[in-house]
Write a protein that holds these residues in place. Structure first.
Motif, PDB file in Angstrom:
ATOM      1  N   ALA A   1       0.039  -9.820   0.504  1.00 54.90           N
ATOM      2  CA  ALA A   1       0.094  -8.374   0.245  1.00 54.90           C
ATOM      3  C   ALA A   1      -1.295  -7.812   0.508  1.00 54.90           C
ATOM      4  CB  ALA A   1       0.541  -8.113  -1.184  1.00 54.90           C
ATOM      5  N   ASN A   2      -1.633  -7.689   1.818  1.00 59.41           N
ATOM      6  CA  ASN A   2      -3.020  -7.324   2.155  1.00 59.41           C
ATOM      7  C   ASN A   2      -3.150  -5.918   2.738  1.00 59.41           C
ATOM      8  OD1 ASN A   2      -2.012  -7.904   4.688  1.00 59.41           O
ATOM      9  ND2 ASN A   2      -3.774  -9.109   5.346  1.00 59.41           N
ATOM     10  N   ALA A   3      -2.210  -5.047   2.374  1.00 57.89           N
ATOM     11  CA  ALA A   3      -2.302  -3.585   2.555  1.00 57.89           C
ATOM     12  C   ALA A   3      -2.132  -3.068   3.977  1.00 57.89           C
ATOM     13  CB  ALA A   3      -3.595  -3.033   1.949  1.00 57.89           C
ATOM     14  N   VAL A   4      -2.746  -3.730   4.953  1.00 55.06           N
ATOM     15  CA  VAL A   4      -2.725  -3.192   6.317  1.00 55.06           C
ATOM     16  C   VAL A   4      -2.679  -4.297   7.363  1.00 55.06           C
ATOM     17  CG1 VAL A   4      -3.838  -0.928   5.986  1.00 55.06           C
ATOM     18  CG2 VAL A   4      -5.261  -2.984   6.096  1.00 55.06           C
TER      19      VAL A   4
ATOM     20  N   ASP B   1     -10.387  -2.635  -1.306  1.00 55.47           N
ATOM     21  CA  ASP B   1     -10.053  -1.576  -2.265  1.00 55.47           C
ATOM     22  C   ASP B   1      -8.577  -1.550  -2.660  1.00 55.47           C
ATOM     23  OD1 ASP B   1     -12.675  -0.826  -2.270  1.00 55.47           O
ATOM     24  OD2 ASP B   1     -12.423   0.898  -0.939  1.00 55.47           O
ATOM     25  N   PHE B   2      -7.670  -1.976  -1.746  1.00 55.90           N
ATOM     26  CA  PHE B   2      -6.239  -1.765  -2.009  1.00 55.90           C
ATOM     27  C   PHE B   2      -5.381  -3.032  -1.964  1.00 55.90           C
ATOM     28  CE2 PHE B   2      -7.604   2.329   0.057  1.00 55.90           C
ATOM     29  CZ  PHE B   2      -7.600   3.082  -1.113  1.00 55.90           C
ATOM     30  N   ALA B   3      -5.901  -4.161  -1.444  1.00 60.27           N
ATOM     31  CA  ALA B   3      -5.057  -5.343  -1.265  1.00 60.27           C
ATOM     32  C   ALA B   3      -5.137  -6.276  -2.469  1.00 60.27           C
ATOM     33  CB  ALA B   3      -5.469  -6.085   0.007  1.00 60.27           C
TER      34      ALA B   3
ATOM     35  N   ALA C   1       0.828  -1.215   0.000  1.00 63.65           N
ATOM     36  CA  ALA C   1       0.000   0.000   0.000  1.00 63.65           C
ATOM     37  C   ALA C   1       0.860   1.262   0.000  1.00 63.65           C
ATOM     38  CB  ALA C   1      -0.950  -0.016   1.193  1.00 63.65           C
ATOM     39  N   VAL C   2       2.015   1.219   0.683  1.00 64.46           N
ATOM     40  CA  VAL C   2       2.942   2.362   0.620  1.00 64.46           C
ATOM     41  C   VAL C   2       3.388   2.548  -0.839  1.00 64.46           C
ATOM     42  CG1 VAL C   2       5.196   3.256   1.353  1.00 64.46           C
ATOM     43  CG2 VAL C   2       3.702   2.121   3.018  1.00 64.46           C
ATOM     44  N   ALA C   3       3.715   1.433  -1.520  1.00 61.54           N
ATOM     45  CA  ALA C   3       4.166   1.514  -2.921  1.00 61.54           C
ATOM     46  C   ALA C   3       3.064   2.035  -3.837  1.00 61.54           C
ATOM     47  CB  ALA C   3       4.637   0.131  -3.400  1.00 61.54           C
ATOM     48  N   LYS C   4       1.805   1.773  -3.492  1.00 65.36           N
ATOM     49  CA  LYS C   4       0.673   2.268  -4.301  1.00 65.36           C
ATOM     50  C   LYS C   4       0.360   3.738  -4.032  1.00 65.36           C
ATOM     51  CE  LYS C   4      -1.896  -2.008  -5.015  1.00 65.36           C
ATOM     52  NZ  LYS C   4      -2.988  -2.864  -4.518  1.00 65.36           N
TER      53      LYS C   4
ATOM     54  N   ILE D   1      -1.151   6.081   1.296  1.00 67.63           N
ATOM     55  CA  ILE D   1      -1.090   6.371   2.741  1.00 67.63           C
ATOM     56  C   ILE D   1      -2.180   7.386   3.103  1.00 67.63           C
ATOM     57  CG2 ILE D   1       0.270   7.450   4.576  1.00 67.63           C
ATOM     58  CD1 ILE D   1       2.808   6.337   3.196  1.00 67.63           C
ATOM     59  N   GLY D   2      -2.272   8.459   2.335  1.00 66.50           N
ATOM     60  CA  GLY D   2      -3.234   9.519   2.633  1.00 66.50           C
ATOM     61  C   GLY D   2      -4.676   9.044   2.532  1.00 66.50           C
ATOM     62  N   GLU D   3      -4.971   8.242   1.520  1.00 64.62           N
ATOM     63  CA  GLU D   3      -6.344   7.734   1.363  1.00 64.62           C
ATOM     64  C   GLU D   3      -6.730   6.856   2.553  1.00 64.62           C
ATOM     65  OE1 GLU D   3      -7.939   6.332  -2.296  1.00 64.62           O
ATOM     66  OE2 GLU D   3      -6.322   7.251  -3.456  1.00 64.62           O
ATOM     67  N   ILE D   4      -5.764   6.084   3.049  1.00 62.46           N
ATOM     68  CA  ILE D   4      -6.045   5.210   4.187  1.00 62.46           C
ATOM     69  C   ILE D   4      -6.189   6.048   5.466  1.00 62.46           C
ATOM     70  CG2 ILE D   4      -5.107   3.352   5.605  1.00 62.46           C
ATOM     71  CD1 ILE D   4      -3.985   2.130   2.967  1.00 62.46           C
ATOM     72  N   TYR D   5      -5.322   7.049   5.636  1.00 64.42           N
ATOM     73  CA  TYR D   5      -5.451   7.938   6.803  1.00 64.42           C
ATOM     74  C   TYR D   5      -6.818   8.633   6.792  1.00 64.42           C
ATOM     75  CZ  TYR D   5      -0.731   7.916   8.908  1.00 64.42           C
ATOM     76  OH  TYR D   5       0.410   7.579   9.591  1.00 64.42           O
ATOM     77  N   ALA D   6      -7.289   9.032   5.613  1.00 65.65           N
ATOM     78  CA  ALA D   6      -8.592   9.723   5.527  1.00 65.65           C
ATOM     79  C   ALA D   6      -9.708   8.812   6.039  1.00 65.65           C
ATOM     80  CB  ALA D   6      -8.864  10.151   4.093  1.00 65.65           C
ATOM     81  N   ARG D   7      -9.608   7.515   5.754  1.00 64.54           N
ATOM     82  CA  ARG D   7     -10.636   6.575   6.236  1.00 64.54           C
ATOM     83  C   ARG D   7     -10.608   6.486   7.759  1.00 64.54           C
ATOM     84  NH1 ARG D   7     -11.519   1.885   1.789  1.00 64.54           N
ATOM     85  NH2 ARG D   7     -11.270   3.238  -0.023  1.00 64.54           N
TER      86      ARG D   7
END
Ligand code: CMP
Length: 140
Positions: free
Chosen positions: A112-115, A105-107, A13-16, A19-25
């Protein structure tokens, strides 16, 4: 209850660049980022963090993945933060994650499951202390 939980945005997710989109959630759900650091984990750090999974068949691949690039690590605080964060993440396997969750949405895969998120309040305390000194956490 007011809780804290440990959140890691994983290398995929960092490579994608999300970070900001996830923080917004997190913020929209009422969770506050009260500590944060971006870090390249060493092999020893990743192995120590996931020590409970040491005997699992996926352990080696998990560690390799977690050291494949930098991660973004944060402490989230809010009402029922542990469960709220888990609901935002969705199921561990993105194929089973509910629509609209971070993993849906991101994994890309169960590896590689994003979080990552703590699974209980007690685990959260241990995981927070693994990465943050008390002086790095800013309760507000
Ligand atoms: P995480 O919440 O970071 O905790 C352990 C990780 O191991 C998990 O997310 C997954 O990314 C990874 N993993 C790989 N295979 C499995 C599996 N079969 N069951 C649980 N976790 C797995």
């Amino acid at each position: 209850a007011l809780e804290r939980t440990l959140s890691i945005i994983k290398p995929d997710a960092v490579a994608k660049n999300v970070i900001g989109e996830i923080y917004a959630r997190f913020e929209k759900a009422g969770l506050k980022v009260i500590a944060a650091k971006q870090k390249q984990l060493s092999r020893a750090e990743a192995e120590g963090f996931y020590a409970v999974h040491k005997e699992r068949p996926f352990f080696k691949a998990l560690v390799e993945f977690m050291i494949s690039g930098p991660v973004m690590i944060q402490v989230l605080q809010g009402e029922n933060a542990v469960l709220k964060h888990r609901e935002l993440m969705g199921a561990t396997n993105p194929k089973e994650a509910a629509p609209g969750t971070i993993r849906a949405d991101f994994a890309d895969s169960i590896d590689a499951n994003a979080v990552h998120g703590s699974d209980a309040v007690g685990t959260a305390a241990v995981e927070i202390a693994y990465f943050f000194a008390a002086t790095e956490i800013h309760s507000r």
